[in-house]
Design an enzyme around this catalytic site. Sequence first.
Site, PDB file in Angstrom:
ATOM      1  N   LYS A 165      -8.047   2.294   4.573  1.00 18.37           N
ATOM      2  CA  LYS A 165      -8.255   0.850   4.750  1.00 18.37           C
ATOM      3  C   LYS A 165      -8.378   0.384   6.204  1.00 18.37           C
ATOM      4  O   LYS A 165      -7.871  -0.682   6.564  1.00 18.37           O
ATOM      5  CB  LYS A 165      -7.121   0.067   4.087  1.00 18.37           C
ATOM      6  CG  LYS A 165      -6.990   0.302   2.599  1.00 18.37           C
ATOM      7  CD  LYS A 165      -5.828  -0.423   2.005  1.00 18.37           C
ATOM      8  CE  LYS A 165      -4.523   0.269   2.276  1.00 18.37           C
ATOM      9  NZ  LYS A 165      -3.412  -0.229   1.454  1.00 18.37           N
ATOM     10  N   ASP A 184       2.457   0.457  -2.966  1.00 21.44           N
ATOM     11  CA  ASP A 184       2.369  -0.881  -3.592  1.00 21.44           C
ATOM     12  C   ASP A 184       2.143  -0.797  -5.103  1.00 21.44           C
ATOM     13  O   ASP A 184       2.621  -1.649  -5.863  1.00 21.44           O
ATOM     14  CB  ASP A 184       1.309  -1.770  -2.916  1.00 21.44           C
ATOM     15  CG  ASP A 184      -0.060  -1.122  -2.763  1.00 21.44           C
ATOM     16  OD1 ASP A 184      -0.207   0.069  -3.099  1.00 21.44           O
ATOM     17  OD2 ASP A 184      -0.985  -1.805  -2.282  1.00 21.44           O
TER      18      ASP A 184
HETATM   19  C1  GLC Z   1      -5.291   2.506  -0.360  1.00 19.09           C
HETATM   20  C2  GLC Z   1      -4.037   3.318  -0.111  1.00 19.09           C
HETATM   21  C3  GLC Z   1      -3.119   3.291  -1.309  1.00 19.09           C
HETATM   22  C4  GLC Z   1      -2.859   1.852  -1.723  1.00 19.09           C
HETATM   23  C5  GLC Z   1      -4.167   1.129  -1.973  1.00 19.09           C
HETATM   24  C6  GLC Z   1      -3.971  -0.338  -2.360  1.00 19.09           C
HETATM   25  O1  GLC Z   1      -6.053   3.137  -1.315  1.00 19.09           O
HETATM   26  O2  GLC Z   1      -4.370   4.639   0.220  1.00 19.09           O
HETATM   27  O3  GLC Z   1      -1.906   3.934  -1.024  1.00 19.09           O
HETATM   28  O4  GLC Z   1      -2.063   1.830  -2.870  1.00 19.09           O
HETATM   29  O5  GLC Z   1      -4.963   1.182  -0.803  1.00 19.09           O
HETATM   30  O6  GLC Z   1      -3.295  -1.044  -1.382  1.00 19.09           O
END
Ligand code: GLC
Length: 494
Positions: free
Chosen positions: A195, A230
């Site tokens: 991200k 999360d």
């Molecule tokens: C990205 C992260 C993951 C998280 C997701 C949503 O894919 O790698 O860990 O849960 O974003 O925030």
Amino acid sequence: MGKVGVTAAVVVGAAVCAAVGLLVRNQLRSSGQCARADAILKEFKDKCGAQNSKLKQVADAMTVEMHAGLASEGGSKLKMLISYVDNLPSGAEEGVYYALDLGGTNFRVLRVQLGGTERGIINREFREVSIPPNLMVGTSQELFDYIAAELAKFVAQEEDRFHLPFGRKRELGFTFSFPVMQTSINTGTLARWTKGFSIDDAVGKDVVGALSSAMERQGVDMHVSALVNDTVGTLAGGKYANKDVAVAVIMGTGTNAAYVERSQAIPKWHGPQSESGEMVINMEWGNFRSSHLPLTEYDIGLDAESLNPGEQMFEKLTSGMYLGEIVRRVLCRIAEESTLFGDTVPPKLKTPFILRTPDMSAMHHDTSYDLKVVGSKLKDILEISNTSLKARKLVVELCSIVATRGARLAAAGILGILKKMGRDISRDGEPQRTIIAMDGGLYEHYTVYRVCLETTLRELLDAEVSKNVVCEHFNDGSGTGAALLAASHSSYAS
Ligand code: GLC
């Protein structure tokens, strides 16, 4: 008619002919150019096609990869990370707990006061802070110091009634939404950033250690009792609110899912079998990849120029960080090959990530007859003024293609999980209800996307089953869930 009159008539006639000629030529030229714009859009739409038969192949591929990822470490692009959460909150949790939620464009600090089975959540307060972009690509110490300093301020401002008995340390659930290889409920190392975060010195490092040192430097006296993704937090928060929650999906800046697995179905798990016989798995489905995914040249370009080429392909097709950027890339090509947006390519259109998904969503939801919102977004963000209605309609259509593909693929991903859990078919006896706890800004704010995801999931399931599979929004389930997990894994627990 005199000589002068004849000459004047000839001159006027010639001028009219020339003007008409120019008009016709321009019209022909512009309709030719529009045809090119339409052709680019049509070609893109065809390549994005995600009809139900294709989605079923995607779902099957997801199920297969889930098995492979559970079988061995590195057995699949899906990491299928073991969360060490083998018991979701029971409802009996009591006391004051904290959470820190880091993983998108903002982070949150929160405090939750739990009142046990009778009273549930008595009080919940949070503070949300955006992460300065330079900290996303700086050093881990700078980033962790910044969030620990916010935590320090939050605690310093709290009322006396939240103070803990003398000698008892505050406890924190840390929602860290990146792929973390956990070694216990409150230890783990970061596998890599996603991200748009890119902090080299943090990869492979002890996440809780980094936060604890930062808290110490900022004078926060807290113990990290739980480290959760999360999705895992949302699953915990969701389950606390409704016992039928069995899956959690985040559709936000990034995307991911977690679900409850039988621990016996995890060959790579060599730890003790839990009493519940269950284990929550953080799939890291953003990294899913399959030959069935409808990829276009724009996705390939986006991936190649991203901070993490070759990784998070499913995320790059479906999540909030990327949807607006895909739209920009297609618009750029249209501007290069047609005059729909003027004779030259508008310079702003060449800037990566300038078109954010919330702006794309605003354009997609524009219901005004002259697409006013689209016009003003194109002007304000991309500095393209005086767009024709035709151009604005094309932009809306483009947003729709990108959002529809993303939402339908996300639905296919959910079907893959339901298949793995055996919840995609109806069984004899009591119908089993499955609630999918959903959260994330994309799901929450991009209505057309959300509706498309839910409709597609219903289409993919057979009618009987789909009555009992429900997507439900759990706002900030991840923060509350982390505080709940800190409570259920408290070091003071008897
Ligand atoms: C990205 C992260 C993951 C998280 C997701 C949503 O894919 O790698 O860990 O849960 O974003 O925030």
